[in-house]
Design an enzyme around this catalytic site. Structure first.
Site, PDB file in Angstrom:
ATOM      1  N   GLU A 135      26.924 -66.649 -74.178  1.00  0.00           N
ATOM      2  CA  GLU A 135      27.187 -67.888 -74.924  1.00  0.00           C
ATOM      3  C   GLU A 135      26.746 -69.066 -74.083  1.00  0.00           C
ATOM      4  O   GLU A 135      27.035 -69.125 -72.876  1.00  0.00           O
ATOM      5  CB  GLU A 135      28.677 -68.087 -75.236  1.00  0.00           C
ATOM      6  CG  GLU A 135      29.209 -67.230 -76.341  1.00  0.00           C
ATOM      7  CD  GLU A 135      30.685 -67.515 -76.638  1.00  0.00           C
ATOM      8  OE1 GLU A 135      31.167 -68.638 -76.359  1.00  0.00           O
ATOM      9  OE2 GLU A 135      31.344 -66.593 -77.136  1.00  0.00           O
ATOM     10  N   GLU A 190      35.874 -63.196 -73.404  1.00  0.00           N
ATOM     11  CA  GLU A 190      36.485 -64.223 -72.564  1.00  0.00           C
ATOM     12  C   GLU A 190      37.932 -63.904 -72.174  1.00  0.00           C
ATOM     13  O   GLU A 190      38.890 -64.545 -72.642  1.00  0.00           O
ATOM     14  CB  GLU A 190      36.393 -65.596 -73.249  1.00  0.00           C
ATOM     15  CG  GLU A 190      34.954 -65.996 -73.544  1.00  0.00           C
ATOM     16  CD  GLU A 190      34.792 -67.399 -74.114  1.00  0.00           C
ATOM     17  OE1 GLU A 190      35.809 -68.020 -74.464  1.00  0.00           O
ATOM     18  OE2 GLU A 190      33.655 -67.864 -74.200  1.00  0.00           O
TER      19      GLU A 190
HETATM   20  O1  IFM Z   1      34.007 -71.399 -80.026  1.00  0.00           O
HETATM   21  C1  IFM Z   1      34.207 -70.867 -78.757  1.00  0.00           C
HETATM   22  C2  IFM Z   1      34.089 -69.360 -78.794  1.00  0.00           C
HETATM   23  O2  IFM Z   1      34.998 -68.805 -79.679  1.00  0.00           O
HETATM   24  C3  IFM Z   1      34.330 -68.771 -77.434  1.00  0.00           C
HETATM   25  N1  IFM Z   1      33.546 -69.427 -76.418  1.00  0.00           N
HETATM   26  C4  IFM Z   1      33.519 -70.866 -76.400  1.00  0.00           C
HETATM   27  C5  IFM Z   1      33.204 -71.404 -77.765  1.00  0.00           C
HETATM   28  C6  IFM Z   1      33.175 -72.937 -77.737  1.00  0.00           C
HETATM   29  O3  IFM Z   1      34.413 -73.451 -77.353  1.00  0.00           O
END
Ligand code: IFM
Length: 433
Positions: free
Chosen positions: A349, A167
């Site tokens: 994710e 990210e």
């Molecule tokens: O927990 C986070 C993760 O570390 C990175 N992506 C989003 C998730 C939820 O906020």
């Protein structure tokens, strides 16, 4: 759950994801201090000043956690490697215990028939590197190259896939412009430099891994669907989209930054930034999308980027994020059309935080509706090859501490007992059909 594995292409992969600082227990095993330990120690930065010293104690409960992944029936586990666990000072002498830990993790996955999907960096920068400016310092690309070489020199022969930086938007904008994550800066110049150096470090790490003979290398970007507030001309949503969703892919695939973003950050980019795109665009084998929600944008009279987020009408998760499954389809389609073409895409994710401890029907519904949008994208020709749920278990949700629960498995943070939730059981049964 209406999820049935046979509804997906034969080679479609299901997985669960976590990250090092959020689960391992950073105080254990000789890891060095990180900027998250520093940030959490500052007043008002993290709810109840919680930190990752013990987290889920995955460090000492790895086998139990790997058994949970195996029993869930997923194909792959997406984890990250902590820079400060491997190189406590950020550079120099490795921590043998840290390298052994990731070695055991990878072998433990392979023994259980699970593909190890590694991310090199998921946010815990070693404090000694933060002291030298962290992501604002151009040298971070070389420091990250050294870390990549050290950890992948040890486990790179056995991981199934690797992405350098989880990210980039969060590492750059959220942490250096909005100040919500470590190092907690609210500084346009810091943000511009960090965003560029993140990409330089990303490309450097890909080259290092190619040099080690590794394959299946990708990038993981988070995106939010940007919706214009009613009555606005859409330019605020467009700028939000350009900063959040286009900037990093544009650098990696088009060797340039969007003009509307340059309008705000160009004076702050480091000298010679235009010459770095050959490194930044080092070819990739896949791209991952982390998707959770949409944002609605309206103008405001503050400094650039002159916009604000408006509260939306849709049902929300425990994070206060609107549930908008269509955004997943829209962003996957956008990625293919604008940047990645035939390159495999993964949802690296997706998931929701819910306060419901065990009978989490809301999470089951969230996953079902998002998976339906994933199937819609596949049906329309998007080369989507897999879907990872965030997260295997409840964990440290950064500035929001341990209260926001994303797990398929409940963690009692007093006893560290793991208890599968209904969503875990529903997924396990769907993956067997
Ligand atoms: O927990 C986070 C993760 O570390 C990175 N992506 C989003 C998730 C939820 O906020």
């Amino acid at each position: 759950m209406s999820l049935i594995r046979s509804d997906y292409p034969e080679d479609f992969l299901f997985g669960v994801a976590t990250s090092a600082y959020q689960i391992e227990g950073h105080a254990k095993g000789g890891a060095g201090r990180t900027h998250w330990d520093d940030f959490a120690a500052g007043p008002g930065n993290v709810v109840r000043a919680e930190h990752g010293a013990l987290a889920c104690d995955h460090y000492d409960r790895m086998d139990e956690d790997l058994d949970l992944i195996r029993d869930l029936g997923v194909d792959s586990y997406r984890f990250s490697t902590s820079w400060a666990r491997v190189l406590p000072e950020g550079r120099g002498t490795p921590n043998a215990e840290g390298l052994d830990f990731y070695d055991r993790l990878v072998d433990g996955l392979l023994e259980r028939g699970i593909k190890p999907a590694a991310t090199l960096y998921h946010w815990e920068l070693p404090s000694p590197l933060a002291d030298m400016g962290g992501w604002r310092n151009r040298d971070i690309a070389a420091w990250f190259g050294e870390f990549t070489e050290t950890i992948m020199g040890r486990i790179g022969d056995r991981v199934w896939s690797t992405a350098p930086i989880n990210e980039p938007w969060c590492v750059g904008w959220l942490s250096h412009f909005q100040g919500h994550h470590a190092p907690g800066l609210r500084d346009i110049r810091a943000a511009a430099r960090a965003m560029h150096h993140i990409l330089l470090a990303h490309g450097t790490a890909i080259s290092v891994m190619r040099g080690l003979g590794m394959s299946n290398l990708g990038a993981v970007c988070n995106m939010e669907y940007a919706e214009p507030a009613p009555g606005t001309d859409g330019s605020d949503a467009d700028l939000y989209d350009a900063i959040y969703n286009q900037f990093f892919l544009s650098g990696m695939f088009h060797k340039r930054y969007p003009d509307v973003v340059l309008a705000g950050i160009e004076p702050h980019l480091p000298d010679g930034w235009q010459d770095d795109f050959d490194v930044i665009s080092t070819p990739l084998d896949w791209v991952g999308l982390n998707y959770y929600t949409r944002k609605i944008l309206a103008p405001d009279d503050g400094p650039w980027p002159h916009h604000q987020e408006i509260d939306g009408p849709l049902p929300k998760t425990q994070m206060g994020w609107e549930i908008y499954p269509e955004g997943l389809y829209q962003l996957l389609t956008m990625m293919k059309e604008r940047y990645t073409g035939d390159l495999p895409l993964y949802v690296t994710e997706n998931g929701m935080a819910s306060e419901i401890p065990f009978r989490d029907a809301d999470r089951v519904a969230y996953l079902e509706t998002h998976l339906a949008q994933a199937r819609r994208a596949i049906a329309e020709g998007v080369p989507l090859k897999g879907y990872f749920i965030w997260s295997l278990m409840d964990n440290y949700e950064w500035a929001l501490g341990y209260e926001k629960r994303f797990g398929l498995v409940h963690v009692d943070f007093e006893t560290l007992t793991r208890t599968p939730k209904d969503s875990y059981r529903a997924l396990a049964s769907g993956l067997r059909r």
